[in-house]
Motif scaffolding. Structure first.
Motif: not given
Length: 111
Positions: A99-111
């Motif tokens: 879940l942490l990896a997924k959230m980090e992925e979302c953050l990097s894709g949203f920036e």
């Protein structure tokens, strides 16, 4: 277990979202997060596994809240919610947590 009504609200929010009732979904998600945060405050020091489980549910709530705000084109709110969820995930979940990896992925894709 207080997490059960919160899980029910999170699941209900998914159904609401699927029927384009995004405002109603947001209300359910926010209510679920409030219940989970209260439960988390009460049990945080009792058991580390339960604390991480509750933290994961809170992070899921923030992830879902982020998605609903994107669907409503509320970019600034979506960003703030995502950052809050990522910060909780970083602080409370183990580094190997998916879940942490997924959230980090979302953050990097949203920036």
């Amino acid at each position: 277990d207080t997490a059960d009504p919160a899980r029910m609200r999170l699941n209900y929010a998914v159904l609401l979202s699927a029927t384009n009732r995004h405002e109603d979904a947001i209300e359910q998600i926010e209510a679920a997060i409030a219940v989970l945060r209260d439960q988390d405050r009460e049990t945080r020091w009792e058991s580390s596994w339960k604390s991480e489980d509750l933290a994961a549910l809170i992070v899921v709530g923030y992830h879902n809240l982020w998605i609903e705000n994107i669907r409503l084109v509320r970019w600034e709110q979506a960003w703030e919610i995502l950052v809050r969820g990522v910060n909780i995930a970083r602080q409370r979940l183990s580094p190997s947590n998916a879940l942490l990896a997924k959230m980090e992925e979302c953050l990097s894709g949203f920036e």
